[in-house]
Design a protein around this motif. Sequence first.
Motif: not given
Lengths: 150, 654
Positions: B275, B280, B285, B303-304, B369-370, B372
């Motif tokens: 990260r 990041k 998170r 999540d990121d 980036r994540g 969802s």
Amino acid sequence: MGSPGPTAPARGPGPSGVHVHLSLGEERYALPVGEVLSIADAEDVAPVLGAPPSVLGLRALDGQLLPVFRLAVVLGVADAEPRRIVVVAHGGRTAGLAVDDVLDVAELAQERDESAESDHLRGSVLMDGTLVGLIDLAAVLATLETELAA
Amino acid sequence: MTATNAKLLGIFREEANERLDRVVATLLAIDAGESPAGATDALFRDLHSLKGGAGLLGLDELREVAHAAEELLSDVRAAKGPVPAELAQPLLVVADVMRRAVAGEEGGAEGALAALRGVNVAATVSEPPQPADAAAGEPQAPVARIEGSIRVPAAKVDRVLDTVGGAVLHQRTLGHLLGAQVDDRVGEALDRGEVLLEELQDATIELRALPLAAITGQLPRYVRDLAVANGKDVELALHGVETQLDRTILDGLSDTLGHLLRNAIAHGIESPDERAAAGKRARGRVELRAEQRGDRVAIEVVDDGRGVSAELLREAGQNGSLVDLLARPGFSTADQVDGVAGRGVGLDAVKAHVESLGGSLEAHSEPGRGTSITLLLPLTLAVLHVLLVERLGQVLGLPLARVEEVVTVEDTTALGGRRSIALRGESIPLGDLAVALGGGGELPPHPPALVVTHAGRTVALACDRLVGEESVIVKTLGPLLGRRPGYLGGAILGDGRIALIVDPAVAVARGVGAGGSGGAGAEAVATPQQAASRVLVVDDQFTVRELQRSILEAAGYQVLTANDGRDALQQLTADADIDLVVTDLEMPEMGGLELLRRVREDASLASLPVVVVTSLAGEEDRRRGLEAGADAYVTKDRFDQRAMLDTVERLIGR
């Protein structure tokens, strides 16, 4: 495995020996009364698209949906026209078995015990010159369950 | 155990779990280095109550453990300091043991007591008393107590709901029986009766609702443990957990949420080093967000982390949607399967569970980036608004919320044996509701069709006629028929008929069937002359390449692609088995004209059929293409796909 004397009680379960007698085509069958919840008419049975031929459909009964099956198809015999439904319960499953007619609810007075010829019968008895198959409800429902899960 | 004792035990268990949730939340905060005001007192009180209740009910092991923990807290209180962070870990172990003891599992007392024995309170409470903790009259940590509420066994509520449902049905039957031959006053009274009963029904359904918070209590601890086990640093944020859901739906949700969190932490969030390298924060998170959206509840796990790979997104774009891809049985984004995430990180179990409740699943992801994942769940399973239609003599219902619109089928077009209709400029595949359920048959001319969307896919499903709309109580088909795919359940309509409620997910997935389904005669499509002729599609635009690929593959060709002329030439010289080339003109590096010239110059490729694709206004392009040696040209207009297929077939046959 010799048969008891001609006046011995039926091999079926239940001390009373009272059975529900029904007809499928020309054939006669019987179920112990303890396994039968009620008897209804085979009206207003809604078909279920895509279900196997053993499924006649769904019927409303006391505000719940009862699945109705053609007993003849499970047993592999021919029925004429299902007009009555025998509502049975076994092992947490309730189902309706569609038959041509319900003839009687009476003692299983038989003249001679015969051996079972089918996977779904516990045996058969001779009554008034007619062979009556004793339905093995557990086997019938197990077959339906297997077929429907496929 | 007597009935009273069983009931008391039940109540104790619920309260004990609430207390343990509070205790654990406080301990986690202390473990993270925080110093919540009044923590010592709050912990002491909860442990004290747990000890007392356990003693009353004869739960000796629980009592023993609670007592030991309570003594420890008593020492902390006496030392007048805040609860030291070092105590958090052993106390969390104790809390675990207590939770298991509450649930009836025994044997953990030894471990808990051992953990506590190793702690010397005096040595750890080294900080001077903090003003916040030592000040008299300091506000005590609030004990969550909802005034004026009562605990009611769920079974009682269900019985009320069933009875109310019966009353609603009865009211409708009454209405039908009286029919049109009633005077105004009777009619009004009947309507009023219906309104009252529906209100009663809604209110009863709400009784069955519980907030999502009822099952999220243990999640922060779970996330912490998962993070530690995976060597990651992760925080969990909960939003909207007061959102209400039907109890039956809530029941099975724990496992699903656990699964999604496992995925997010094991495979989504990167290690702190990764990260940092990506710019990041070291701490990842994960957010759990719930909110009501109309007649659905949306629960999102975000999540990121690293998101899915770009490769996967591309594949997903071609084959439906990201959810479909991730939910393929056995699918895994991890190179190796590990013990934490289990066998594969696929969403197939989650999707199956959500759909069995009549809900749906959505997934979005951005590489780097994540990710969802969103669960869309119905507010209640009990009452559903359905659209009723008839097909082959059977009354079928579809949840009204899932039907986008109803159209009448006028004109259809066919491609690859599948029919579609045009709806506001879009082409929508046309299927048959009967086919979706495993049957089939003739459709009337110009049948009504329901436009249904699921997991990013939209289809129009034809039926015989529309019947109407109704609010029904969905009843299970029972253990025997309940497993048939395609049906959510059945319902008894006001007029006594039975309607089968169709599962929209299955309807969309199966309604269109294999090529050549439904309706009167599908047109045959030009089939390639030889088995699997190979076509090379050349275009610098991804979407155009993929569109042409899907058209050609549907017609039975094997398709290769190239980004531009240079790429195409490389493939042509390396692979002698390409039967035809379809190429755009304007491309970087090497355009279509140059490609043509090179192909015609090369003796081994000179007679290769080449089709040039131009835009509608490209008269100039067409002339130049033909001059350069193109065998044919087709336009980029998507409604001329038939022309392209005909051309390809014609040229390949030579």
